[in-house]
Design an enzyme around this catalytic site. Structure first.
Site, PDB file in Angstrom:
ATOM      1  N   CYS A  94      -1.030  36.085   6.792  1.00  0.00           N
ATOM      2  CA  CYS A  94      -0.652  37.318   7.486  1.00  0.00           C
ATOM      3  C   CYS A  94      -1.843  38.046   8.065  1.00  0.00           C
ATOM      4  O   CYS A  94      -1.702  39.101   8.654  1.00  0.00           O
ATOM      5  CB  CYS A  94       0.134  38.229   6.567  1.00  0.00           C
ATOM      6  N   CYS A 137      -2.164  36.262  -1.354  1.00  0.00           N
ATOM      7  CA  CYS A 137      -3.148  37.324  -1.141  1.00  0.00           C
ATOM      8  C   CYS A 137      -4.303  37.207  -2.126  1.00  0.00           C
ATOM      9  O   CYS A 137      -5.412  37.664  -1.855  1.00  0.00           O
ATOM     10  CB  CYS A 137      -2.517  38.697  -1.296  1.00  0.00           C
TER      11      CYS A 137
HETATM   12  S1  FES Z   1       0.795  39.950   2.266  1.00  0.00           S
HETATM   13 FE1  FES Z   1      -0.603  40.328   3.839  1.00  0.00          FE
HETATM   14  S2  FES Z   1      -2.402  40.833   2.730  1.00  0.00           S
HETATM   15 FE2  FES Z   1      -0.991  40.453   1.196  1.00  0.00          FE
END
Ligand code: FES
Lengths: 387, 156
Positions: free
Chosen positions: B34, B108
């Site tokens: 992301c 993450c």
């Molecule tokens: S979901 Fe995007 S930084 Fe954690």
């Protein structure tokens, strides 16, 4: 100090108005009849549902017989797209939708694609506006339906529905609009606006969840999705949710009565909040148009920080809002609406939607303007990007 | 999103965040899922056994709640550890230290351990030291990933 609890996510859902709760009450335990029963319990329910239909129709200048009650805007949108597609498949298999529609339109359309229909997507400009002229260009001989939302759920952009409807009417193509965000908030007249089908939802306008409707213009044929006892003119079999429908109708009545004053009150608060944010915080930008947007919608990008973090920071401070950031979506995908209007990925991830409503007060705006700059500052201090 | 109390605690009061002046090593990594970006700084010193350890550590992160919390906790986990040990901090250890993460947020946590590895790589290469093979491979991968993300973020 008592912890603040400020809800600024009215575009997600609204609380049920107390006046609505009150009229619903008897229909749970006293007037609980099934509208299909012939005895007095059933007839009482039947009458009140028909009376409600009238009230809902009244808000958009429709006839009561043109309103079908459903369980959600998602269902209404599914019924509109699939119902028209199947009813019209002998005439053609081409459907046009805009590129900023809600998931339930997008997903219904792509399902239809798998069934042999062809979908064209209309692009929008940097504010999210659809150009009616573009629709004219896209319409073909085999086009059976155009679906463009009335107001966008993320950026509040209000589409030129009347003009779009006129283009469709002239071309002899049916026009559907998803009005989940605008119904009850801004005036709608299905005749003046050339609308053939319209989706509306109760829980976005202070009615209960679990009820919505689809307006279907008289004479327009729709293939039902639910078959059974033949409820709702044979278009949606299912035992009728009387209490919810009564609530929905009451919510419509209230919106109609209070709309004018509310638009003014809320847009004043909205503009105060927007200009306050721009005054207090650097490196912010407004997503969507500054004027032609819903009175209650704000969508702002805060550069250098991520939206989910900002939401949580604000939640800790007692303010509930939402974001278009990839991190907050279940599919880890950035908002397609914001990317359709050309917002950069970094800004999308730092975008916040604040949607105001009936219970939003001036003091709430003041509080947000006090805590939001702090929250942004804190996250920017942690960010590796230029500050 | 349902986060554990530990995660929220670190998110509310992150440890060791901000820029570091004259760091011995810097690691910058990005996450292609992301697009979160993390920068980690270390200062290296010696412990009593004359082994090299992480003396000081600081981070800067652009990312979600989980990304910030994992960034914060890895600074706790790495501080005082030998470089060898620090290189072995893996996502499972980080997730455990936070009392768990929602499944969708596990990715993450990789960011933090990669950033730490990158900072150590940077330190070793600056000082013309031998770099373990596995670290070299990691570095190559991280570098490519970061380039992709920075490109994406630079889009106007
Ligand atoms: S979901 Fe995007 S930084 Fe954690």
């Amino acid at each position: 100090m008592k912890k603040a609890k400020i809800y600024l996510d009215y575009a997600a859902t609204t609380p049920v108005d107390k006046r609505v709760v009150k009229v619903m009450q008897p229909f749970f335990d006293k007037k609980f009849g099934n509208t299909m029963s012939l005895h007095s319990f059933g007839q009482e329910a039947k009458m009140v549902v028909e009376d409600s239909r009238e009230k809902v129709a009244n808000l958009i200048g429709a006839k009561a017989s043109e309103i079908i009650f459903t369980s959600s805007a998602t269902e209404s949108n599914n019924l509109a797209l699939k119902g028209i597609a199947f009813a019209k498949k002998n005439k053609g298999r081409h459907i046009i939708i805009s590129s900023i529609e809600h998931d339930c339109i997008v997903e219904s359309a792509s399902w239809l694609e798998g069934q042999g229909f062809e979908i064209s997507k209309l692009s929008v400009d940097r504010y999210g506006f659809v150009d009616p002229k573009e629709i004219k260009k896209l319409i073909r001989k085999d086009t059976i339906l155009v679906s463009v939302m009335h107001a966008n759920n993320e950026i509040g952009t209000i589409e030129p529905i009347k003009e779009i409807g006129a283009v469709c009417k002239k071309a002899g193509v049916l026009f559907h609009t998803d009005a989940a965000q605008s119904f009850g908030k801004i005036p709608i007249d299905v005749n003046k606006m050339n609308i053939d089908l319209l989706t509306a939802s109760s829980h976005k306008m202070y009615g209960p969840k679990g009820v919505a409707c689809l307006f279907i213009r008289e004479g327009v044929k729709v293939e039902p999705l639910l078959h059974g006892g033949g409820h709702e003119f044979g278009l949606r079999s299912s035992t009728v949710n009387t209490a919810a429908i009564v609530g929905f109708a009451k919510a419509c009545e209230l919106c109609k009565k209070e709309m004018k004053v509310e638009i003014k009150r809320i847009s004043t608060l909205r503009d105060e909040l927007i200009s306050g944010i721009f005054k207090e915080i650097k490196n912010v930008s407004l997503n969507g148009h500054s004027k032609k947007r819903l009175a209650n919608n704000i969508n702002i990008a805060f550069s250098f920080i991520e939206g989910e973090s900002l939401i949580m920071q604000l939640d800790i401070l007692g303010v509930a809002v939402s974001t278009g950031s990839a991190c907050s979506s279940r599919k880890l995908k950035t908002s397609s609406v914001l990317s359709s209007i050309g917002i950069s990925p970094l800004k999308i991830n730092g975008s916040l939607r604040l949607s105001l409503g009936r219970e939003t007060k001036k003091s709430d705006i003041d509080y947000v303007l006090k805590v939001l700059p702090k929250a942004v500052k804190k996250l920017r201090a942690i960010s590796p990007f230029k500050k | 999103m349902l986060y554990t109390k530990k995660v929220i605690d670190h998110f509310k009061n992150p440890h060791n965040f901000g820029k570091m002046k004259n760091p011995d090593g810097v690691g910058r990594v990005g996450n292609i899922v992301c697009g979160d970006v993390m920068q980690l700084y270390i200062k290296v010193g010696k412990n009593k056994k004359k082994k090299e350890v992480i003396k000081k550590i600081k981070f800067e992160t652009f990312g979600c709640v989980a990304a910030l919390a994992t960034s914060s906790i890895i600074t706790d986990l790495a501080k005082g550890k030998t470089l060898e040990r620090a290189l072995n901090i893996e996502k499972a250890e980080i997730v455990k230290a936070l009392g768990g993460l929602p499944p969708i947020k596990i990715h993450c946590s990789i960011l933090a351990s990669e950033a730490l590895a990158e900072a150590i790589y940077d330190y070793l290469s600056k000082n013309n030291r031998e770099i373990p093979k596995t670290l070299q491979v990691k570095h190559k991968r991280n570098h490519q990933g970061l380039e992709k993300i920075e490109k994406k973020w630079q889009k106007k």
